[in-house]
Design a protein around this motif. Sequence first.
Motif, PDB file in Angstrom:
ATOM      1  N   LEU A  98     -15.866-124.231   2.337  1.00 45.68           N
ATOM      2  CA  LEU A  98     -15.429-124.261   0.945  1.00 45.68           C
ATOM      3  C   LEU A  98     -16.623-124.438   0.013  1.00 45.68           C
ATOM      4  N   TYR A  99     -17.516-125.357   0.351  1.00 42.34           N
ATOM      5  CA  TYR A  99     -18.706-125.575  -0.473  1.00 42.34           C
ATOM      6  C   TYR A  99     -19.563-124.315  -0.522  1.00 42.34           C
ATOM      7  N   GLY A 100     -19.672-123.635   0.614  1.00 40.63           N
ATOM      8  CA  GLY A 100     -20.429-122.386   0.642  1.00 40.63           C
ATOM      9  C   GLY A 100     -19.806-121.320  -0.235  1.00 40.63           C
ATOM     10  N   GLY A 101     -18.470-121.206  -0.179  1.00 41.25           N
ATOM     11  CA  GLY A 101     -17.788-120.232  -1.014  1.00 41.25           C
ATOM     12  C   GLY A 101     -17.942-120.522  -2.500  1.00 41.25           C
ATOM     13  N   LEU A 102     -18.057-121.797  -2.845  1.00 36.85           N
ATOM     14  CA  LEU A 102     -18.218-122.189  -4.245  1.00 36.85           C
ATOM     15  C   LEU A 102     -19.681-122.161  -4.691  1.00 36.85           C
ATOM     16  N   SER A 103     -20.582-121.747  -3.802  1.00 34.54           N
ATOM     17  CA  SER A 103     -22.006-121.648  -4.132  1.00 34.54           C
ATOM     18  C   SER A 103     -22.400-120.241  -4.549  1.00 34.54           C
ATOM     19  N   GLU A 104     -21.424-119.412  -4.853  1.00 35.41           N
ATOM     20  CA  GLU A 104     -21.696-118.044  -5.294  1.00 35.41           C
ATOM     21  C   GLU A 104     -22.625-118.045  -6.507  1.00 35.41           C
ATOM     22  N   GLN A 105     -23.571-117.108  -6.522  1.00 34.22           N
ATOM     23  CA  GLN A 105     -24.502-116.966  -7.634  1.00 34.22           C
ATOM     24  C   GLN A 105     -24.466-115.532  -8.148  1.00 34.22           C
ATOM     25  N   VAL A 106     -24.464-115.395  -9.467  1.00 34.91           N
ATOM     26  CA  VAL A 106     -24.522-114.085 -10.099  1.00 34.91           C
ATOM     27  C   VAL A 106     -25.870-113.985 -10.806  1.00 34.91           C
ATOM     28  N   GLU A 107     -26.624-112.948 -10.477  1.00 32.50           N
ATOM     29  CA  GLU A 107     -27.939-112.751 -11.072  1.00 32.50           C
ATOM     30  C   GLU A 107     -27.948-111.453 -11.876  1.00 32.50           C
ATOM     31  N   VAL A 108     -28.444-111.533 -13.099  1.00 33.55           N
ATOM     32  CA  VAL A 108     -28.552-110.341 -13.943  1.00 33.55           C
ATOM     33  C   VAL A 108     -29.959-110.266 -14.510  1.00 33.55           C
ATOM     34  N   ASP A 109     -30.447-109.058 -14.648  1.00 35.48           N
ATOM     35  CA  ASP A 109     -31.718-108.807 -15.304  1.00 35.48           C
ATOM     36  C   ASP A 109     -31.657-107.423 -15.929  1.00 35.48           C
ATOM     37  N   ALA A 110     -32.777-106.897 -16.315  1.00 33.93           N
ATOM     38  CA  ALA A 110     -32.796-105.596 -16.980  1.00 33.93           C
ATOM     39  C   ALA A 110     -32.409-104.459 -16.044  1.00 33.93           C
ATOM     40  N   ASN A 111     -32.451-104.701 -14.736  1.00 34.62           N
ATOM     41  CA  ASN A 111     -32.159-103.638 -13.766  1.00 34.62           C
ATOM     42  C   ASN A 111     -30.699-103.572 -13.344  1.00 34.62           C
ATOM     43  N   GLY A 112     -30.043-104.732 -13.221  1.00 32.54           N
ATOM     44  CA  GLY A 112     -28.667-104.695 -12.744  1.00 32.54           C
ATOM     45  C   GLY A 112     -28.079-106.073 -12.532  1.00 32.54           C
ATOM     46  N   ILE A 113     -27.003-106.109 -11.769  1.00 35.96           N
ATOM     47  CA  ILE A 113     -26.266-107.343 -11.492  1.00 35.96           C
ATOM     48  C   ILE A 113     -26.124-107.499  -9.984  1.00 35.96           C
ATOM     49  N   ASP A 140     -36.194-111.097 -18.055  1.00 38.12           N
ATOM     50  CA  ASP A 140     -35.957-112.366 -17.386  1.00 38.12           C
ATOM     51  C   ASP A 140     -34.716-112.307 -16.517  1.00 38.12           C
ATOM     52  N   LEU A 141     -34.846-112.940 -15.356  1.00 36.01           N
ATOM     53  CA  LEU A 141     -33.703-113.072 -14.468  1.00 36.01           C
ATOM     54  C   LEU A 141     -32.840-114.223 -14.959  1.00 36.01           C
ATOM     55  N   ARG A 142     -31.556-113.977 -15.088  1.00 34.36           N
ATOM     56  CA  ARG A 142     -30.612-115.022 -15.502  1.00 34.36           C
ATOM     57  C   ARG A 142     -29.636-115.238 -14.371  1.00 34.36           C
ATOM     58  N   ARG A 143     -29.444-116.494 -13.981  1.00 31.81           N
ATOM     59  CA  ARG A 143     -28.576-116.822 -12.853  1.00 31.81           C
ATOM     60  C   ARG A 143     -27.367-117.616 -13.343  1.00 31.81           C
ATOM     61  N   PHE A 144     -26.192-117.198 -12.915  1.00 31.58           N
ATOM     62  CA  PHE A 144     -24.945-117.882 -13.254  1.00 31.58           C
ATOM     63  C   PHE A 144     -24.326-118.433 -11.970  1.00 31.58           C
TER      64      PHE A 144
END
Length: 197
Positions: free
Chosen positions: A69-84, A17-21
Amino acid sequence: MPEPLTISVSDTLPSNDLRRFRVSPLIRITLLLLYVGLTIPLPILADVTQAPVPSTVLSLGIVIGGILLYGGLSEQVEVDANGITVRYPRWIRWLLRRQWHLTWEEITALKPRSTGQGGLVYYFTSDRQQQAFLLPMRVAGFAELLRYVEAHTPIDTRDVKSLAQPWMYLILLVFSLLLLLIDSWTIWTAAHWAGGI
């Protein structure tokens, strides 16, 4: 005698599963309110004091700055079984070039670096890549993100702590709200002063 049951960290995480932070809502709200509190009186004060910079130019600059500023604070981190992967939404992705992706196999270490304020940030290093990649430390669910890193790499993350604790941003949020109250009084005073001239 039966052997004791052992559960690894990877057993507690979804395998595919893809997990988004995303950046913590507390951090986003606090920084956006602080930006509004610092900038919103400027166009009104420019009109009242007959500043050389027109209020329309200031207003346009404030709107552009707020969008960035809003764009910079919209960063997303995605992790799954393959990588980050660290990425931004499509509407701002073309402008912010700090996006990156690493497979778990590429990551060899997590190196600490001290900041100018005395804190610690951490960088992923890789033998295949010629640069280091900043570990996002202001996301909601940071402890879970570290569990993913520890489950898929040989890195021990027990000593990795978030760069800023929630209480720091709560204090900043209170002061940002106080600043907005002062802004309201400043705007009201400037409007009455201008009307009395």
